[in-house]
Structures are given as C-alpha cells and as structure tokens.
Enzyme design. Structure first.
Site, PDB file in Angstrom:
ATOM      1  N   ALA A 115       3.764  -5.425  -2.916  1.00 49.49           N
ATOM      2  CA  ALA A 115       3.369  -5.126  -1.221  1.00 49.49           C
ATOM      3  C   ALA A 115       4.593  -4.892  -0.406  1.00 49.49           C
ATOM      4  CB  ALA A 115       2.580  -6.471  -0.815  1.00 49.49           C
ATOM      5  N   PRO A 117       8.072  -3.532   1.453  1.00 51.43           N
ATOM      6  CA  PRO A 117       8.327  -4.688   2.455  1.00 51.43           C
ATOM      7  C   PRO A 117       7.210  -4.847   3.609  1.00 51.43           C
ATOM      8  CG  PRO A 117       8.979  -2.375   3.152  1.00 51.43           C
ATOM      9  CD  PRO A 117       8.406  -2.325   1.695  1.00 51.43           C
ATOM     10  N   GLY A 118       5.776  -4.179   2.970  1.00 52.53           N
ATOM     11  CA  GLY A 118       4.478  -4.633   3.727  1.00 52.53           C
ATOM     12  C   GLY A 118       3.821  -3.549   4.744  1.00 52.53           C
ATOM     13  N   GLY A 119       4.329  -2.223   4.489  1.00 54.78           N
ATOM     14  CA  GLY A 119       3.822  -1.253   5.382  1.00 54.78           C
ATOM     15  C   GLY A 119       2.361  -1.174   5.247  1.00 54.78           C
ATOM     16  N   LYS A 120       1.913  -1.041   3.998  1.00 53.59           N
ATOM     17  CA  LYS A 120       0.549  -0.735   3.678  1.00 53.59           C
ATOM     18  C   LYS A 120      -0.248  -2.028   3.634  1.00 53.59           C
ATOM     19  CE  LYS A 120       1.245   3.318   0.741  1.00 53.59           C
ATOM     20  NZ  LYS A 120       2.758   3.440   0.292  1.00 53.59           N
ATOM     21  N   GLU A 138       4.686  -9.541  -4.456  1.00 49.39           N
ATOM     22  CA  GLU A 138       5.680  -8.697  -4.550  1.00 49.39           C
ATOM     23  C   GLU A 138       6.655  -9.564  -5.582  1.00 49.39           C
ATOM     24  OE1 GLU A 138       7.320  -5.640  -3.670  1.00 49.39           O
ATOM     25  OE2 GLU A 138       9.033  -6.664  -5.130  1.00 49.39           O
ATOM     26  N   ARG A 143      12.823  -9.030  -1.699  1.00 47.18           N
ATOM     27  CA  ARG A 143      11.892  -8.417  -1.002  1.00 47.18           C
ATOM     28  C   ARG A 143      10.779  -8.790  -0.487  1.00 47.18           C
ATOM     29  NH1 ARG A 143      12.131  -2.687  -1.594  1.00 47.18           N
ATOM     30  NH2 ARG A 143      10.013  -2.582  -1.490  1.00 47.18           N
ATOM     31  N   CYS A 236       4.996   7.605  -4.163  1.00 44.48           N
ATOM     32  CA  CYS A 236       5.623   8.467  -3.379  1.00 44.48           C
ATOM     33  C   CYS A 236       6.519   9.355  -3.782  1.00 44.48           C
ATOM     34  CB  CYS A 236       6.229   7.765  -2.096  1.00 44.48           C
ATOM     35  SG  CYS A 236       7.768   6.741  -2.702  1.00 44.48           S
TER      36      CYS A 236
HETATM   37  N1  SAM Z   1       3.672  -1.039  -0.868  1.00 43.28           N
HETATM   38  C1  SAM Z   1       4.902  -1.082  -0.140  1.00 43.28           C
HETATM   39  C2  SAM Z   1       4.878  -0.760   1.297  1.00 43.28           C
HETATM   40  O1  SAM Z   1       4.091   0.102   1.681  1.00 43.28           O
HETATM   41  O2  SAM Z   1       5.675  -1.448   2.169  1.00 43.28           O
HETATM   42  C3  SAM Z   1       5.877  -0.738  -1.000  1.00 43.28           C
HETATM   43  C4  SAM Z   1       5.830  -0.786  -2.476  1.00 43.28           C
HETATM   44  S1  SAM Z   1       7.146   0.035  -3.258  1.00 43.28           S
HETATM   45  C5  SAM Z   1       6.627   1.613  -3.293  1.00 43.28           C
HETATM   46  C6  SAM Z   1       6.911  -0.553  -4.827  1.00 43.28           C
HETATM   47  C7  SAM Z   1       7.021  -2.136  -5.213  1.00 43.28           C
HETATM   48  O3  SAM Z   1       6.924  -2.262  -6.516  1.00 43.28           O
HETATM   49  C8  SAM Z   1       8.568  -2.831  -4.720  1.00 43.28           C
HETATM   50  O4  SAM Z   1       8.212  -3.475  -3.809  1.00 43.28           O
HETATM   51  C9  SAM Z   1       9.003  -3.190  -6.013  1.00 43.28           C
HETATM   52  O5  SAM Z   1       9.793  -4.190  -5.816  1.00 43.28           O
HETATM   53  C10 SAM Z   1       7.829  -3.481  -6.894  1.00 43.28           C
HETATM   54  N2  SAM Z   1       7.942  -3.427  -8.254  1.00 43.28           N
HETATM   55  C11 SAM Z   1       9.099  -2.900  -9.005  1.00 43.28           C
HETATM   56  N3  SAM Z   1       8.858  -3.250 -10.409  1.00 43.28           N
HETATM   57  C12 SAM Z   1       7.585  -3.949 -10.361  1.00 43.28           C
HETATM   58  C13 SAM Z   1       6.921  -4.362 -11.456  1.00 43.28           C
HETATM   59  N4  SAM Z   1       7.600  -4.273 -12.820  1.00 43.28           N
HETATM   60  N5  SAM Z   1       5.567  -5.099 -11.163  1.00 43.28           N
HETATM   61  C14 SAM Z   1       5.165  -5.167  -9.968  1.00 43.28           C
HETATM   62  N6  SAM Z   1       5.816  -4.505  -9.258  1.00 43.28           N
HETATM   63  C15 SAM Z   1       7.293  -3.941  -9.228  1.00 43.28           C
END
Ligand code: SAM
Length: 469
Positions: A115, A117-120, A138, A143, A236
């Site tokens: 989740a 930084p929390g946009g979605k 998260e 983060r 993305c």
């Molecule tokens: N949903 C967020 C938003 O809209 O602000 C952005 C999420 S970002 C694309 C992906 C997230 O997955 C990151 O915050 C990252 O720390 C987390 N992540 C990285 N490795 C992971 C893992 N093995 N299991 C779960 N989450 C993980």
C-alpha cells in the site's frame, strides 16, 4: 531529450516489437515533460467545489471524476496548505484507475496488500466513504510510516495499517476480504519519465525476477479473497512477462478465478495474449494504459473474480477501554468536542487510544502500525488528542476553532510550527484553513502552543510566493 538516449537498447528493441508504429509517440510521451495528477479527496470536499477554489489550473482525467491533470504553474502543489489539509493527493492519472476498477463499496472489507505510500489506499478509502474495513499493508517499515502519514492527512478513519508479509496475512485471513488489491513491485518502466534510477536499474533479468515475485504475491493475495470476491492485480510497467505473463500463470493455477472484462473508457487498451507464449485468450480482458494514449505514465490492470459465494465470519469490534483511559478520554471529549466520535471499537494499543473497525482477535499477533483511527494517547491519566483525530473531525464538532482564510499569514506560521497569539480560553483549539483542519493547538495564557507533529511541519515554507519553483 537526453533521458531518451539513456534508455537501454534492449528495452527499446522490446517495446518496438510490441508497439510497432506506435513506438515514436510512446517514446515521446515517456520522455516529455512530466505532468502529475491531482486527485481530490472526496472525504473532505467534492471535486467541483475544489476546482472552484483550486490555486492550480486543472484539466479532467477522462476516467476518474475526482481526478485532474495539473498544468505546470511553478507553484508546488505538495507544499500548499490545501495539501496539508488533505484536500488532495498527488497521483499519476493512470494509478487512479485502480479504485475505479476494483470499485470498493461502502461497508465492505478491502485489503491493499502493497500500500505505501498510499495513493491507491486513500482513493479506496474515499470510495468506501470511511465505512467497512480497509486494511493497508506495507512490507517495508520506512515506507509504512509514510503510508500512515498519508492515511492520516486524508482523514481516513476505517483503516488498519500493517507492516506484514503477504504470506503471514494469507495464513491468518484466508477468504476474509470482499476485495483485494495487489499493486505489485515491478521493474517500473512506467516511471522512466521521472525516475532515472528506474532506467539505470532496468534489465531483462530484473523483469524476470519481478515476474517471479509478482506470481508469488498474487498467489498469496488469492487466498485472502472470499468466494465471490474480487482481486485486482496492478503494475506500472509495460513488460508482458510482468503483466499478461503473470496473469496467464495465475489463471492456469487458479481455475476458481476468472478474468473480468470491466467497462472501459476509450483510453483503456486491452491486454495482449499474443505477447506471451500460449497466452490464455481471456487476457484481452485485462486493461493497459499507455502514456501516449492518455494522461499518466501507464499501468497494467487485471480484475479477477473468485467463483462461489460464502460470507466470511467477521466478528464485530467491542469497545474495550480500561477505566482510567476511558475517564481521561471522556474528560477530553467534554472539554473540547461538541460531538465525539462513536464509541464502538474504542481500544488502547500501547499508549494509543484508537477506534478500530476490526475485532482485535483478528489482528493481535500481527505487526500492527495502527489498528484503526488514532484518536490520541494516554499520558499520566490525561488524554492528548492525536493529529489523526484532528484531520478527520469536522470543525463544527469542536468547541474552539481557529479557522483562517488561505491568505492569512498565520496559516503558514502554523504549518512551520510557530506559536500563534490570540485571546483564547485555556484548552484545545483546532486550527483550520477555510474550514479544513490542519491540526491541534493548545491555548495557554493567551498563546496558542503549536501541536502540529514535527514530521508534518513544512519547515522550509516562508510564503506561497517564496514557494514558486
Ligand atoms: N500502492 C502504492 C500506492 O498506490 O501508493 C504503491 C505500491 S508500490 C507499486 C509496490 C509496493 O510493494 C512498495 O511499497 C514495496 O515496498 C512493496 N513490496 C516490495 N516487495 C514486496 C514483497 N516482497 N511483498 C510485498 N510487498 C512488497
């Protein structure tokens, strides 16, 4: 542009194979000036009312009624008092499609597995109108802290924030949620326009590694969806291995899930089964957003639905406050509030007093950052209201409010953490800008002690003028 020259040759070759004649406009969009999006926080203000007072020129995002593209002005929208008041979240327009596709309903149980930084998450919360249960998880602790700031700023009151592994959640909460979002970590090709680090870190090997992790995450996520529930997979990035490839493997391993063909505005492209070996023809139902076909950097979405129908057992949270904490909180409510938050789900977690939307038996033993709406803390038999309480209260609910017009110099003074003068009755004061809370202050001998948390203070801010980039 220089950035364009630095794209790895292999990346360009691969994209050329898939996009053919569209490669030119695609690269132009990827290297053109970055324009961010602004999503109005409908928990606090409706989009038209915001637009009428917006200091920034806005144009609509075609697929999101509360979403806008920000035209460049030199004003930094991340440092505006309306941002501090949680009136909007700066978010890429293609990321705004997640909440529209997952379509959470008020009262449902929804999980955002990755989740920060929390946009979605904050978008899901707004669409749920602060009802039901939203679990935002998260895995990375730092983060997760940023996630907590954003959830607080946006006035979200029905979220449980966790810092857990997806595996642990799946073991504990099988079949519990109506809707689950997996916004997976990815090779970030959609971020190339504004993140040179994503360009440097890119390799085909990284794409493959990401796909492996995404398959594992999606598998855990599926366990958390109730029969009849929904699962949205998002990235993305453009690489088919991380998109159609991951969903193809998922469909083969999970015959109880089907790919849904959601309503799609004209800017939404379809998925491409032909881009992966032996791709399931249903992959056309996935959604691709491209940077050259609409605003935003580009995203991939696949909406899946689990077969069956079985309502999960979801115990309701009881109020469980020790007498000392209850007395301190009640004394605060009498002194400071005209209208206190409902009393269901009041609990003490550490020294924090929260209103949890989820029975503690469900989350005890997990790494919980916030078990619900943080109302404040108990210090030596006294209750001190928390910033999250201020950010989700309506000013009418508070006895003493210092509501300032936007151009009043005290707005910036407050956001910088300075004390304010004024003839105040001793006690708690909610400071607001144009009716939108910014935080607490405490009146003492005619002065207002500034209680804005240090991490929230906009220290470098002198004036709006000075903030021009
Ligand atoms: N949903 C967020 C938003 O809209 O602000 C952005 C999420 S970002 C694309 C992906 C997230 O997955 C990151 O915050 C990252 O720390 C987390 N992540 C990285 N490795 C992971 C893992 N093995 N299991 C779960 N989450 C993980």
């Amino acid at each position: 542009m220089a950035e364009r020259l630095t794209f790895p040759a292999r990346f360009l070759e691969r994209m050329q194979t898939w996009l053919g004649a569209e490669i030119g406009p695609f690269l132009q969009a990827l290297t053109g000036p970055y324009r961010t999006g602004l999503r109005v926080n409908t928990l606090k203000i409706d989009p038209e009312a915001f637009r009428a007072r917006s200091p920034f020129p806005l144009s609509p995002v075609p697929w999101c009624p509360e979403g806008f593209v920000l035209e460049a002005t030199g004003l930094r929208p991340g440092r505006h008092p309306y941002h501090a008041a949680g009136l909007y979240y700066l978010q890429d327009p293609s990321a705004m499609a997640a909440a529209l596709l997952l379509d959470p309903q008020p009262g449902e149980w929804v999980l955002d597995l990755a989740a920060a930084p929390g946009g979605k998450t904050t978008h899901l919360a707004a669409r749920m109108r602060n009802t039901g249960v939203l679990v935002a998880n998260e895995i990375h602790p730092r983060r997760a802290t940023v996630l907590a700031f954003n959830v607080e700023r946006m006035g979200v009151t029905h979220a449980v924030l966790l810092n857990e592994t997806p595996q642990r959640l799946a073991e504990r909460w099988a079949g519990l949620f109506d809707r689950v979002l997996v916004d997976a970590p990815c090779s970030g090709e959609g971020m190339f326009a504004r993140d040179p680090e994503a360009v440097r870190a890119w390799s085909v090997e990284r794409v493959r590694r990401s796909a492996g992790l995404q398959k594992a995450l999606l598998h855990e996520a599926a366990r958390l969806v109730r029969p009849g529930g929904w699962l949205l997979y998002a990235t993305c990035t453009f690489a088919p291995e991380e998109n159609e490839g991951v969903v193809d493997a998922f469909l083969k391993a999970h015959p109880d899930f089907d790919l849904v063909d959601p309503p799609r505005p004209s800017a939404f492209d379809r998925g491409h089964p032909e881009w992966v070996d032996g791709g399931d023809p249903r992959l056309v139902r996935a959604v691709r957003l491209w940077p050259h076909r609409g605003p935003g950097h580009g995203h991939f979405y696949a909406l899946l639905r689990r077969a069956g129908e079985a309502p999960p057992h979801r115990p309701r949270p009881e109020s469980d406050l020790p007498g000392r904490a209850r007395r301190a909180y009640k004394a605060f409510c009498r002194e400071a509030l005209r209208e206190a938050p409902g009393e269901d789900g009041l609990i003490l977690h550490g020294d924090g007093l929260y209103r949890t939307p989820m029975a503690p038996t469900l989350w005890r033993g997990l790494r919980v950052l916030r078990p619900g709406w943080w109302l404040g803390r108990i210090r030596k038999d006294r209750f001190e209201p928390g910033h999250a309480l201020a950010m989700a209260l309506r000013p009418e609910a508070v006895h003493q409010v210092l509501d300032l017009p936007l151009d009043d110099p005290r707005v910036l003074a407050y956001l910088r953490g300075e004390p304010l003068e004024g003839p105040w009755r001793e006690g708690w004061v909610l400071v607001a800008v144009e009716g939108f809370p910014l935080g607490w202050a405490r009146a003492d001998h005619g002065r207002l002690k500034n209680l804005l948390p240090t991490a929230v203070r906009i220290i470098r801010w002198g004036t709006l003028e000075e903030d021009r980039a």
